[in-house]
Every structure is written in C-alpha cells, then in structure tokens.
Design a protein around this motif. Structure first.
Motif: not given
Length: 423
Positions: A58-62, A65-67, A155-165, A210-216
């Motif tokens: 589910d996770f790519t090399a890219r 890089g986010v992690f 900083r883990w919530p930021i990782v979750e935000r990035e992966l969610r996007r 991220d806020r818009a994605i979550v709301a949608r």
C-alpha cells in the motif's frame, strides 16, 4: 455492485469513483449467435468473471519519502524503516501468492466441472485476503511507530495527513478536484531558492486541503446508504444532498486553484507555466488526451527521411496546431465546467422531471447526457482542426513517407467515457 446514482457508494459515480473513467468499447456479457435459417437455430453463450488478488504494498517508495521527510528520520532510522518495509512487502507478496493459489484452483475447478458454485471459494479467498492485507499494513505502521522518538511521535498526525491526501485526492470527480499540488511542485523540481519561498505555501495548502478532504469524505460517508431510495421517495431532498455533495467537492477545486496562483507567483516564469500546464491537463484529461492526429504529427516530425526544409515545415505546422489546440482547450474547459455544474445523476434528473426516462444513452458512447449542443460543436471543431492539420502534414510528406508512419490509419475505434455526476 454500487449504483452510479449513489453519491457516496464506491465504483463509478460514487465515493471511490473518478471522472476519469475509461469505458471499454467492447462489453463483456451474453453473446447469442444464430446459425442457419428457418426453425433450426443454435445458440451459445459465454461469461467471464474476474477475481483479482492485489498483493502490491500500500506504500510506495514515494510514501517512504514522506515518512523520512515529516518524521525527520536520520540515516540509521531510515535503514530501520527500509528493513520494516522489506518485511511488509514480503508479507504482502507471500499472502497474495497464497490467496491467488486458492483463486486459480477454484477458477480451474469451476471451468472444468462447469460449476459456477465452485467460484465461491475464489470470492472467499479474495475477501479474506483483503482483510489480511489491511492487518499487514496496520502492523507495519505500528512497528514503525515503535521506532520513533517522542518528538517524532508528535509529528505522526502530519504523516497521517500527508498519506490521507495522497490516497484520497484521487476520489475527485470534478475538474481540478483530484489535483495534488504538492506532488505537482515536487515533479517540477524547483531550485533551492524557489523551494524555500514556496515551502510555507505548501504547508498552508496541506492543512487547507486536508480539512476539505475530511469534510467531503465524511459527508459522502454519511449519505452513502439510502440515497437511491431517497431519490425515489423525496427527489427534492435528494437534490439537496447532491448539491451539498457538489459544494464539498467544489471546495477542493477552489483551494487548488487559489494555491496554484499563489505558487505560480513564487516560481520562475518557465516553471510557473509548466505548473499551469500540469494542473490544466490533469484537471481536464478528457480534453488533454492526445488525438490520433496529435500522435500523427509527432510521428511525422520524427521520420529519419525528412529533408531540412520538410523538418522546418513540420515544426511550424506542429507549433500552429498546438497553438490552435490550446485555444480550443481553454474554450472547451469553460464549456465543460458549465456542464459539470448542471449535470445531475441520471436517476435524480428523471425523478425531478428534468429528463425523460426514455432518453438514456449508453455510457460507452462517451457522451454526457447533459453535454448540450455547445460542447458537441466544440468536438466537431476539434475534428475539423485535426483534419486540416493532417492534410497539411500530408502535403509536406512524400507518399513513401506517409506510408512509413505506422499510426496513419486505424480500423479500431476508441471511445472514452468521461462521466461526471458532480458528486
């Protein structure tokens, strides 16, 4: 199978849907062949069913890089991450191979015995593997978090935000809804000075989108069940749901356009133009898709047998064609946005009395029900532009050179359906 008229269901027209769906010209299904004449008629039928086992990580090399970037991992920590990832990928490969073995055995058994009930084992294996692969993914993330320091854990919530996007942007259906500007800028590879100037913008963008994605996604999830029934029982209420879903999707489009302008202002002119082109083409793939003539012009310009004069003439023709195509693109994009604004799900439009139920069109024609005369005229204009360019290119080439271009003619028609229900 999810209905395309459900605003939040998976599949075409739903939460996991995308306006960029290629609809095959050939439809699988029942084929009836009549043989002979008179009363004697033979019939045969065929049916196919697929049981795909996805064992890709589910996770790519890219993603790795986010992690590294967000958690600020050092060299040793990156090495530990690589070890964890290798184990994760191996578990996915081994588990997928096991599930695929069950599927292959069930499919072979069903075919040879002509026993469709034997396919139940394949369905079960696919469902079980889907659950198991999710557990493997969760274990990988849990193991990774055990390696983190307290500061990194914060900083883990930021990782979750990035992966969610990165995962949820693709659920867009409106033009510009699925654009990830962070990836676009990364692909541009701006120099250090430009990167420093746009970093704060990208952070603001990540938070806003991220806020818009979550709301949608929350809204679509809440209205996933029951929308089809609501269309039948209370079309006016269903239209309000559709409109609200449209507004939440449009919020992502607005954020993307606002930050595209802000980012372009911080980039050198050439990179700003490149960013605009990338966003434009990704927003309107149905318009950016190269036509046969686009491919023909490029192939002609690459012929080894061209003289200097021919090469110069073709270069001018190509530039002229691209300029005309860009002007057509801009007008077509505006027309598409207008169609997008009013194009309701077919079932809803019928229930509201805005469309006759008999006026249904097969999706593989690639035409929107609400397309309208203006857009059809733009399609005709593009065809005429292509035809004129092809004739001009042919006039430059010799008969032998024209024959040397393999994509000149085709006996296969390609239709692409770009259905967009605005949900």
């Amino acid at each position: 199978m999810a209905s395309r008229d459900n605003p939040a269901a998976g599949g075409p027209g739903g939460l996991e849907g995308s306006m960029r769906r290629i609809v095959p010209a050939a439809l699988a299904g029942l084929i009836v062949l009549g043989v002979g004449t008179g009363a004697a008629t033979a019939q045969s039928s065929s049916m196919s069913q697929s049981y795909a086992v996805d064992d890709r990580p589910d996770f790519t090399a890219r993603d790795l890089g986010v992690f590294v970037r967000i958690l600020r991992l050092g060299a040793d920590e990156q090495a530990a991450l690589d070890v964890l990832y290798d184990g994760y990928a191996a578990a996915m490969s081994q588990g997928g191979a096991k599930a695929r073995g069950v599927v292959v055995d069930a499919v072979e058994r069903a075919e040879v015995l002509d026993d469709r009930e034997a396919l139940g084992a394949a369905s079960k294996a696919v469902a079980e593997w889907r659950d198991e692969s999710e557990k493997i993914r969760a274990r990988f993330l849990e193991d990774l978090r055990t390696l983190l320091t307290r500061d990194q854990e914060s900083r883990w919530p930021i990782v979750e935000r990035e992966l969610r996007r990165m995962r949820r942007m693709g659920a867009g259906q409106l033009a510009g809804e699925s654009i990830d500007l962070i990836r676009c800028v990364e692909d541009l590879r701006p120099d250090d000075a430009a990167s420093a100037a746009i970093a704060p913008l990208l952070e603001r963008y990540a938070e806003d989108i991220d806020r818009a994605i979550v709301a949608r996604d929350r809204f679509l999830e809440e209205h996933r069940d029951g929308f089809t029934d609501l269309v039948q029982s209370d079309p006016a209420a269903a239209q309000r749901v559709w409109s609200d879903a449209f507004d939440r999707r449009k919020a992502l489009v607005t954020i993307n356009e606002r930050f595209r302008r802000l980012l372009a202002a911080e980039l050198p002119p050439a990179l700003a133009a490149d960013l605009q082109r990338r966003v434009r083409d990704a927003s309107f793939p149905m318009l950016a898709k190269p036509t046969r003539v686009d491919e023909y012009v490029r192939a002609a310009a690459q012929l080894d047998s061209l003289t200097t004069d021919q090469r110069a003439s073709l270069r001018l023709l190509q530039e002229k064609h691209e300029e005309s195509r860009d002007r057509w693109f801009e007008r077509s994009a505006r027309a598409w946005l207008e169609i997008e604004r009013r194009n309701k799900p077919e079932q809803l439009a019928v229930a509201l009395g805005e469309r006759d139920e008999s006026d249904r069109r097969a999706s593989f024609t690639g035409r929107l029900t609400e397309e309208g005369d203006a857009f059809r005229e733009l399609r005709r204009e593009r065809f005429e532009l292509d035809r004129a360019t092809r004739n001009a290119v042919d006039a430059v080439l010799t008969p032998e050179q024209r024959e040397a271009i393999p994509i000149r003619d085709s006996t296969t028609a390609r239709f692409y359906g770009w259905d967009n229900w605005g949900l």
